[in-house]
Write a protein that holds these residues in place. Sequence first.
Motif, PDB file in Angstrom:
ATOM      1  N   ASP A   1      38.336  32.954  42.842  1.00  0.00           N
ATOM      2  CA  ASP A   1      39.430  33.820  43.280  1.00  0.00           C
ATOM      3  C   ASP A   1      39.899  34.738  42.150  1.00  0.00           C
ATOM      4  OD1 ASP A   1      39.386  32.711  45.805  1.00  0.00           O
ATOM      5  OD2 ASP A   1      41.100  31.381  45.447  1.00  0.00           O
ATOM      6  N   ILE A   2      39.985  34.202  40.953  1.00  0.00           N
ATOM      7  CA  ILE A   2      40.411  35.000  39.803  1.00  0.00           C
ATOM      8  C   ILE A   2      39.407  36.131  39.555  1.00  0.00           C
ATOM      9  CG2 ILE A   2      40.723  34.956  37.285  1.00  0.00           C
ATOM     10  CD1 ILE A   2      41.911  32.082  37.709  1.00  0.00           C
ATOM     11  N   HIS A   3      38.125  35.808  39.546  1.00  0.00           N
ATOM     12  CA  HIS A   3      37.108  36.845  39.335  1.00  0.00           C
ATOM     13  C   HIS A   3      37.123  37.867  40.469  1.00  0.00           C
ATOM     14  CE1 HIS A   3      35.127  35.686  35.651  1.00  0.00           C
ATOM     15  NE2 HIS A   3      35.144  34.427  36.054  1.00  0.00           N
ATOM     16  N   PHE A   4      37.360  37.411  41.689  1.00  0.00           N
ATOM     17  CA  PHE A   4      37.462  38.337  42.811  1.00  0.00           C
ATOM     18  C   PHE A   4      38.588  39.338  42.572  1.00  0.00           C
ATOM     19  CE2 PHE A   4      39.231  39.735  46.813  1.00  0.00           C
ATOM     20  CZ  PHE A   4      38.111  40.156  47.504  1.00  0.00           C
ATOM     21  N   CYS A   5      39.756  38.845  42.163  1.00  0.00           N
ATOM     22  CA  CYS A   5      40.901  39.717  41.908  1.00  0.00           C
ATOM     23  C   CYS A   5      40.637  40.655  40.735  1.00  0.00           C
ATOM     24  CB  CYS A   5      42.159  38.885  41.664  1.00  0.00           C
ATOM     25  SG  CYS A   5      42.754  38.044  43.145  1.00  0.00           S
ATOM     26  N   LEU A   6      40.037  40.143  39.669  1.00  0.00           N
ATOM     27  CA  LEU A   6      39.699  40.997  38.530  1.00  0.00           C
ATOM     28  C   LEU A   6      38.715  42.095  38.942  1.00  0.00           C
ATOM     29  CD1 LEU A   6      39.419  38.337  35.696  1.00  0.00           C
ATOM     30  CD2 LEU A   6      41.083  40.209  35.818  1.00  0.00           C
TER      31      LEU A   6
END
Length: 110
Positions: free
Chosen positions: A33-38
């Motif tokens: 999820d973090i990489h998706f948002c980044l």
Amino acid sequence: MRGQTKQFDGFFETARSICESSTHPDRDSLLADIHFCLGAIAMNASDFDTSRINKECSFNLVSKIRKELGTADDRLYLAYAERGISRTQDRRYEEGEADIKGALRIRKDL
């Protein structure tokens, strides 16, 4: 994440560094999820290289989780679609098309 992406304060970078050192069972899911948002933030700022890197990381993590569980879901569909968009932006049209088709197959199955 919405709006002023060029003035982004680095929240997700901090969250990523904390999460990467975690041993929690949901670590990979949260990292995806973090990489998706980044990746989304970078795309909104027209930083396509950073976007691609983060979308690839997100896809790899989601794909690994779904393989372990033996199921596909909306997250895998979205990861394929976003990676397809990223590859298309890089002019990797055949790979992008394959990812978009993969996303559509999953979506239809769901």
